[in-house]
Design an enzyme around this catalytic site. Structure first.
Site, short mmCIF file in Angstrom:
data_model
loop_
_atom_site.label_atom_id
_atom_site.label_comp_id
_atom_site.label_asym_id
_atom_site.label_seq_id
_atom_site.Cartn_x
_atom_site.Cartn_y
_atom_site.Cartn_z
N CYS A 102 -19.82 -4.03 1.78
CA CYS A 102 -18.86 -3.22 2.52
C CYS A 102 -17.46 -3.29 1.90
O CYS A 102 -17.27 -2.74 0.82
CB CYS A 102 -18.88 -3.61 3.99
SG CYS A 102 -18.30 -2.27 5.03
N HIS A 211 -24.18 -4.36 5.73
CA HIS A 211 -24.05 -5.81 5.94
C HIS A 211 -25.42 -6.44 6.08
O HIS A 211 -25.93 -6.55 7.19
CB HIS A 211 -23.27 -6.08 7.24
CG HIS A 211 -21.84 -5.69 7.17
ND1 HIS A 211 -20.83 -6.58 6.90
CD2 HIS A 211 -21.23 -4.50 7.34
CE1 HIS A 211 -19.67 -5.96 6.90
NE2 HIS A 211 -19.88 -4.70 7.17
N GLU A 213 -26.14 -9.46 5.88
CA GLU A 213 -26.05 -10.84 6.38
C GLU A 213 -26.25 -10.90 7.89
O GLU A 213 -26.48 -11.98 8.42
CB GLU A 213 -24.71 -11.48 5.98
CG GLU A 213 -23.47 -10.98 6.71
CD GLU A 213 -22.95 -9.63 6.22
OE1 GLU A 213 -23.62 -8.99 5.38
OE2 GLU A 213 -21.89 -9.20 6.71
#
Ligand code: GLN
Length: 234
Positions: A102, A211, A213
């Protein structure tokens, strides 16, 4: 010894930590989530907070670096005021594997559309990235990506979370396109969001607009740890 194995006085070579050490730029963003995903992918994560943490050549202290999401304007201001822009550019130029998600993707782009006046970038990937491309009104947008290059097929798609995300407007020579959004899937797409480039790789540099994660799926981190391990062997 009544059948027991004697305890070693010194750790056996196998007990020495062989995992690659990957820094996570810890100025802003999902530092903890990236660190957990790195650990799950078999790497040792360390926080990078100052220019001192960057004072070395690739492979000496850090085998790789993650630049998390956040706000690229804030991150570039912090990087500049902490004197980290030049050391980071130097490490990337020297071949340190880096992964930006990002805002991190924006920082790794050679050209940025919609940048703030005077905003600085690290650069490295020959691409044009458009900031806030999914539309400012679309704060968060999610999609199941099918991207064989990321190990995601129809049966095991990758849940991609986009938060005020950029996309890649143009990928230059040598930039591998790893994932694009799906065109025309009812219910998920905002206006014009189909077929957009959202994951790329150029040599040791990896970037995703989303994202990975969040959500406990560490396939993208597996790929990055694999890139770092390959660079260590060279
Ligand atoms: N819109 C942000 C920027 O321009 C990126 C958002 C994010 O990293 N989640 O930096």
């Amino acid at each position: 010894m009544s059948g027991r194995t004697p305890r070693a006085l010194f750790p056996a070579p196998s007990a020495i930590d062989q995992r690659p050490t990957i820094g996570v730029l810890a100025l802003q963003g999902d530092v903890r989530e990236h660190s957990l995903a790195l650990a799950a992918a078999g790497a040792r994560a360390v926080a990078v907070r100052s220019a001192r943490d960057l004072r070395s050549r690739p492979g000496e202290r850090l085998d790789g670096l993650i630049i998390p999401g956040g706000e690229s304007t804030t991150m570039s201001t912090l990087l500049a005021s902490f004197g980290m822009l030049q050391p980071l550019r130097g490490l990337i130029a020297a071949g340190l594997p880096a992964y930006g998600s990002c805002a991190g993707m924006i920082l790794l782009a050679d050209r940025v559309e919609g940048a703030e006046e005077g905003q600085s970038f690290l650069g490295g990937i020959r691409m044009t990235v458009r900031r806030n491309a999914f539309g400012r009104q679309v704060d968060s947008y999610e999609e199941d990506l099918v991207a064989p290059a990321l190990g995601a097929d129809e049966d095991h798609p990758l849940r991609a979370v986009f938060i005020r995300a950029p996309w890649v407007e143009e990928a230059g020579p040598g930039v591998e396109i790893l994932a694009t959004t799906r065109a025309g899937r009812a219910g998920t797409e905002g206006p014009g969001t189909g077929g957009r480039i959202v994951a790329v790789r150029q040599g040791p540099l990896l970037a995703t607009a989303f994202h990975p994660e969040v959500g406990g799926d560490h396939r993208v981190h597996d790929i990055f740890v694999g890139m770092v391990a390959a660079a260590r062997r060279r």
